[in-house]
Design an enzyme around this catalytic site. Structure first.
Site, PDB file in Angstrom:
ATOM      1  N   SER A 143       0.853  -1.192   0.000  1.00 18.90           N
ATOM      2  CA  SER A 143       0.000   0.000   0.000  1.00 18.90           C
ATOM      3  C   SER A 143       0.883   1.234   0.000  1.00 18.90           C
ATOM      4  O   SER A 143       2.007   1.201   0.529  1.00 18.90           O
ATOM      5  CB  SER A 143      -0.889   0.032   1.250  1.00 18.90           C
ATOM      6  OG  SER A 143      -1.542   1.283   1.387  1.00 18.90           O
ATOM      7  N   TYR A 156      -2.553  -0.860   9.871  1.00 21.04           N
ATOM      8  CA  TYR A 156      -2.490  -1.221   8.457  1.00 21.04           C
ATOM      9  C   TYR A 156      -1.175  -0.757   7.838  1.00 21.04           C
ATOM     10  O   TYR A 156      -0.487  -1.522   7.152  1.00 21.04           O
ATOM     11  CB  TYR A 156      -3.684  -0.596   7.730  1.00 21.04           C
ATOM     12  CG  TYR A 156      -3.775  -0.923   6.263  1.00 21.04           C
ATOM     13  CD1 TYR A 156      -4.235  -2.172   5.848  1.00 21.04           C
ATOM     14  CD2 TYR A 156      -3.425   0.006   5.297  1.00 21.04           C
ATOM     15  CE1 TYR A 156      -4.337  -2.479   4.503  1.00 21.04           C
ATOM     16  CE2 TYR A 156      -3.529  -0.287   3.945  1.00 21.04           C
ATOM     17  CZ  TYR A 156      -3.989  -1.538   3.554  1.00 21.04           C
ATOM     18  OH  TYR A 156      -4.086  -1.842   2.219  1.00 21.04           O
TER      19      TYR A 156
END
Length: 261
Positions: A143, A156
């Site tokens: 990401s 995350y």
């Protein structure tokens, strides 16, 4: 090995939806025999059913990537009955939102278990079998949050940073064996994960606009990515066209991180 298998064997985790499902389709369309892995057995069967109905060589294998025993058994079975794994895509991921100071132990551990430990377990199980063959390619779907701070996304971001660093270190160690390890770092992508972060119908417009109060720029290209945008980047890095690329991160975020990741 199954003598009917044609093309390279690809293992794709997180294949029950979103980016993983798109990756499975694109790889199969480009000649790979795909083993699609996810812990959501019902959704995985639905996705794979659609792919096989289109005549694509995709096989469903429900597996929890956080279990070493399950991962080792999966990889051994694929190698024995489908063929040597030539391509691995670490696409399994979960998103646990919450302010860093208020994260629960469960959110932290679950997020790291799937997004980082899952990458570690699958990558080592597969690459240990690639090394004697002297070839193979691996892509971890991380990401842009791995390199850019995001509010409410500490677990995350940390998990994706860990997965990114692990993939690059692994790639350095196995480059001498002809194995390439790269990372694709998506930004906001039109998936259930993105839609779960916003009120119904507002995800795309919110991502494009950005949020100054949360220190988020918008998306310069004026649109969120589609899962296929990410899947095509993954396919490229696995292909012979990227045969001299390893240890790299390809950011696919429409410019949202201003080229800084």
């Amino acid at each position: 090995m199954n003598p009917a298998t044609e093309g390279p064997v690809a293992l794709v985790s997180g294949a029950a939806g979103g980016i993983g499902a798109a990756v499975a389709r694109v790889l199969a369309e480009h000649g790979s025999t795909v083993v699609a892995v996810d812990r959501d057995e019902q959704q995985l069967a639905t996705v794979v059913g659609k792919l096989t109905a289109d005549g694509l060589p995709v096989h469903a294998r429900p597996v929890d990537v956080t279990s070493r025993e399950a991962v080792e058994a999966l990889v051994e079975d694929i190698e024995e009955h489908t063929g040597p794994i030539a391509q691995l895509v670490n696409g399994a991921g979960v998103l646990g939102l919450g302010a860093a100071r208020g994260l629960s132990d469960e959110t932290w551990h679950t997020t790291l278990a799937v997004n980082a430990t899952g990458v570690f377990l699958l990558s080592t199980a597969v690459v240990n079998r690639m090394v004697p063959r002297g070839r193979g390619a691996l892509v971890t779907v991380a990401s842009n949050a791995a390199g850019t701070a995001r509010t409410e996304m500490a677990a995350y971001a940390a998990s994706k940073a860990a997965a990114t660093a692990f993939t690059r270190c692994l790639g350095l160690e196995v480059a001498r064996h002809g194995i390439r390890c790269n990372v694709v770092a998506p930004g906001s992508t039109d998936t259930p994960m993105l839609h779960g972060m916003h009120p119904p119908g507002a995800a795309a417009s919110a991502a494009v606009a950005g949020n100054p109060d949360a220190y988020r720029t918008g998306i310069p290209l004026g649109k969120v990515a589609t899962p296929l945008d990410i899947a095509h980047a993954v396919r490229f890095l696995l292909s012979d066209e990227a045969g001299h690329i390893t240890l790299e991160t390809l950011t696919v975020d429409g410019g949202a991180t201003l080229g800084a990741v």
